[in-house]
Design a protein around this motif. Structure first.
Motif, mmCIF file in Angstrom:
data_model
loop_
_atom_site.group_PDB
_atom_site.id
_atom_site.type_symbol
_atom_site.label_atom_id
_atom_site.label_comp_id
_atom_site.label_asym_id
_atom_site.label_seq_id
_atom_site.Cartn_x
_atom_site.Cartn_y
_atom_site.Cartn_z
ATOM 1 N N SER A 1 0.737 -1.018 0.028
ATOM 2 C CA SER A 1 0.123 -0.332 0.027
ATOM 3 C C SER A 1 0.823 1.261 -0.391
ATOM 4 O O SER A 1 0.609 2.302 -0.933
ATOM 5 C CB SER A 1 -1.008 0.082 0.755
ATOM 6 O OG SER A 1 -1.677 -0.837 1.019
ATOM 7 N N LYS A 2 1.762 1.188 0.305
ATOM 8 C CA LYS A 2 2.630 2.605 1.137
ATOM 9 C C LYS A 2 3.260 2.759 -0.847
ATOM 10 O O LYS A 2 2.697 4.488 -0.646
ATOM 11 C CB LYS A 2 3.950 2.073 2.292
ATOM 12 C CG LYS A 2 5.093 3.635 2.457
ATOM 13 C CD LYS A 2 6.224 3.243 2.903
ATOM 14 C CE LYS A 2 6.605 4.861 2.971
ATOM 15 N NZ LYS A 2 7.379 4.020 4.848
ATOM 16 N N ASP A 9 -7.700 3.180 2.710
ATOM 17 C CA ASP A 9 -6.399 2.544 3.750
ATOM 18 C C ASP A 9 -7.044 1.279 3.977
ATOM 19 O O ASP A 9 -7.066 1.538 5.213
ATOM 20 C CB ASP A 9 -5.476 3.256 3.576
ATOM 21 C CG ASP A 9 -4.124 2.876 4.644
ATOM 22 O OD1 ASP A 9 -4.789 1.585 4.188
ATOM 23 O OD2 ASP A 9 -3.052 3.213 4.752
ATOM 24 N N TYR A 64 -5.188 -2.899 7.973
ATOM 25 C CA TYR A 64 -5.678 -3.718 9.314
ATOM 26 C C TYR A 64 -7.003 -4.085 9.434
ATOM 27 O O TYR A 64 -7.320 -4.306 10.707
ATOM 28 C CB TYR A 64 -5.509 -2.703 10.137
ATOM 29 C CG TYR A 64 -3.696 -2.098 10.376
ATOM 30 C CD1 TYR A 64 -3.053 -2.414 10.942
ATOM 31 C CD2 TYR A 64 -3.931 -0.768 9.944
ATOM 32 C CE1 TYR A 64 -1.831 -2.938 10.981
ATOM 33 C CE2 TYR A 64 -2.131 0.069 10.533
ATOM 34 C CZ TYR A 64 -1.430 -1.187 10.964
ATOM 35 O OH TYR A 64 -0.038 -1.030 10.488
ATOM 36 N N SER A 117 -3.848 -4.747 1.966
ATOM 37 C CA SER A 117 -2.342 -5.758 2.223
ATOM 38 C C SER A 117 -2.063 -6.686 2.737
ATOM 39 O O SER A 117 -3.434 -6.377 3.829
ATOM 40 C CB SER A 117 -1.737 -4.207 2.682
ATOM 41 O OG SER A 117 -0.322 -4.671 3.139
ATOM 42 N N SER A 169 0.399 -7.133 4.463
ATOM 43 C CA SER A 169 1.605 -7.057 4.838
ATOM 44 C C SER A 169 1.033 -7.434 6.674
ATOM 45 O O SER A 169 1.847 -8.063 7.283
ATOM 46 C CB SER A 169 2.171 -5.503 4.886
ATOM 47 O OG SER A 169 2.798 -4.989 3.573
ATOM 48 N N LYS A 170 0.076 -6.437 7.098
ATOM 49 C CA LYS A 170 0.176 -6.593 8.230
ATOM 50 C C LYS A 170 -0.744 -7.791 8.616
ATOM 51 O O LYS A 170 -1.237 -8.242 9.919
ATOM 52 C CB LYS A 170 -0.652 -5.210 9.231
ATOM 53 C CG LYS A 170 -0.560 -4.255 8.539
ATOM 54 C CD LYS A 170 1.733 -3.852 8.853
ATOM 55 C CE LYS A 170 2.365 -2.578 7.635
ATOM 56 N NZ LYS A 170 1.459 -1.275 7.878
HETATM 57 C C1 LIG Z 1 1.569 -0.299 8.044
HETATM 58 C C2 LIG Z 1 1.251 0.134 6.807
HETATM 59 C C3 LIG Z 1 0.530 0.523 5.810
HETATM 60 C C4 LIG Z 1 1.930 -0.078 4.432
HETATM 61 O O1 LIG Z 1 1.478 -1.367 4.015
HETATM 62 P P1 LIG Z 1 2.561 -1.696 3.091
HETATM 63 O O2 LIG Z 1 1.238 -2.274 1.684
HETATM 64 O O3 LIG Z 1 3.248 -2.363 3.785
HETATM 65 O O4 LIG Z 1 2.933 -1.246 1.964
HETATM 66 C C5 LIG Z 1 -0.097 1.036 5.278
HETATM 67 N N1 LIG Z 1 -1.132 2.031 5.642
HETATM 68 C C6 LIG Z 1 -1.448 2.297 7.136
HETATM 69 C C7 LIG Z 1 -1.998 2.320 7.726
HETATM 70 C C8 LIG Z 1 0.008 1.324 8.032
HETATM 71 O O5 LIG Z 1 -0.302 1.610 8.962
#
Ligand SMILES: *Cc1c(COP(=O)(O)O)cnc(C)c1O
Length: 392
Positions: free
Chosen positions: A105-106, A208, A211, A239, A241-242
């Motif tokens: 996402s970043k 976004d 989470y 994403s 990621s988390k």
């Molecule tokens: C960690 C985070 C992201 C980034 O996630 P990636 O997909 O790893 O780039 C985006 N938005 C928020 C609010 C985050 O905390």
């Protein structure tokens, strides 16, 4: 040579954690044992089935495209897996032109700014909030209008506060629930109000959704795309990621409004070449097993959350237990008079514990601090001992 950095680079605020990293490094160099609870990067490993799928895909010589550019050779199963996940999880039906895999996402947040903003346009970003929304505006030559999130409003923005001139010039509005850093969650009715606001003012909402899968106590986070007609004016950035401990893998998707998807795709075609196919196959595995994998991960975070909240509450701190995210967000003790920077420094000096001052997320984050739960229970427990013992 005398390298002069671009104005765009010079306009950026300092990277939120750069200063923190320097301070920690200096203290550690002196032999001090510093516990950092500052950074939200999952400590637990990526689940085995995902790693195994990566290994088998990268070794699969029958896939003649396995080494090739990911954008030009997309794994069709990945878009299908996102569609299936959205359908299972939220009963949201996505067609092919509404799904675009991203390198996280970043990356996509900044590229979307380049795709839809012109110099002088306005982007509306929540404060406190993830700093990258503003970065996206600065890189595109646009300007940020800060939308305050306040505790008395459960950290949800009040759209009535946005001046008419701003509504006229704004092209994007960023939202993020479950929220970093406040841990707030949003009910579906809030997303309904947001979609109405965006439609009335012809603004693209970017939700976004970093989470949505990091939730506790049976809470299920909604998707903005559950609002009927949301895809006329909104996209969501999901994403892995988390959700699945995959921050380093760089994989996610932007889904929803087809025109925005197409615009982001145009930037990506000119800037990145996409994610390695093996990573895409691994992402399919994660999405197909999403519920099972995330439940196991959340069980661990929930225990850590309870440890932190119970220990701080027992010591008289004003801490509420979050329903979601991988953080605890709380007001600084009263004697710091809302100065989160001074609080964080004193905590580092006296307890050797690093927390993130809320001010780092913008002016309406002042008075609060964030603890990340991405550390083992033993580390969190020692950190809580130290914090409580200093009597701060
Ligand atoms: C960690 C985070 C992201 C980034 O996630 P990636 O997909 O790893 O780039 C985006 N938005 C928020 C609010 C985050 O905390």
């Amino acid at each position: 040579m005398d390298l002069e950095r671009s104005q765009r680079l010079r306009k950026l605020p300092p990277y939120l954690f750069a200063d923190l990293r320097r301070k920690i490094a200096a203290r550690r160099q002196r032999g001090e044992k510093i516990i950092s609870l500052g950074i939200g990067d999952p400590d637990m490993p990526t689940p085995d089935p995902v790693v195994e799928r990566m290994c088998s895909a990268v070794a699969d010589a029958s896939d003649a495209d396995r080494h090739r550019y990911g954008n030009d050779n997309p794994v069709a199963e990945l878009s299908e897996a996102f569609a299936d996940f959205y359908s299972r999880r939220w009963s949201v039906k996505l067609s092919d032109n509404q799904i675009l895999p991203t390198m996280g996402s970043k990356d996509a947040i900044v590229k979307l700014g380049l795709a839809v903003l012109n110099a002088g346009d306005i982007g509306i970003a929540p404060v406190p909030g993830y700093p990258t929304y503003n970065i996206s505006h600065v890189f595109a030559g646009a300007v940020t209008h800060q939308l305050p999130l306040r505790p008395e409003n459960d950290w949800l923005p009040d759209f009535d506060e946005i001046p008419h001139e701003v509504r006229r010039l704004a092209k994007v509005l960023w939202l993020n629930y479950p929220n970093n850093p406040t841990t707030a969650v949003a009910p579906l009715e809030f997303f309904e109000r947001a979609v109405d606001f965006a439609r009335e003012n012809d603004i693209l909402i970017v939700h976004d959704a970093a989470y949505t899968e990091n939730t506790f106590d049976g809470y299920e986070a909604p998707s903005i795309l559950q609002v009927s007609g949301a895809d006329e004016t909104a996209v969501e950035m999901f994403s892995l990621s988390k959700a699945f401990n995959m921050t380093g893998w760089r994989v996610g998707a932007m889904v929803g409004n087809a025109e925005a998807v197409d615009a982001l795709s145009a930037v990506k075609d000119n800037v990145d070449n996409g994610t390695l196919r093996a990573v895409q196959f691994a992402a399919v595995e994660a999405l197909n097993r999403a519920e099972e994998l995330r439940d196991r991960i959340n069980e661990v975070y929930q225990k850590r959350r309870d440890l932190v909240v119970e220990r701080l509450s027992a010591a008289g701190w004003d801490v509420t237990s979050p329903k979601a995210t991988i953080y605890v967000w709380a007001p600084v003790p009263e004697r710091f008079a809302g100065d989160s920077g001074r609080f964080a420094e004193e905590l580092l000096d006296k307890a050797g514990v690093v927390v993130t001052p809320g001010r780092g997320y913008g002016q309406w984050g002042e008075g609060y601090f964030r603890i990340s739960l991405t550390y083992p229970e033993g580390v969190l427990s020692e950190a809580m001992d130290r914090i409580v013992q200093t009597g701060i």
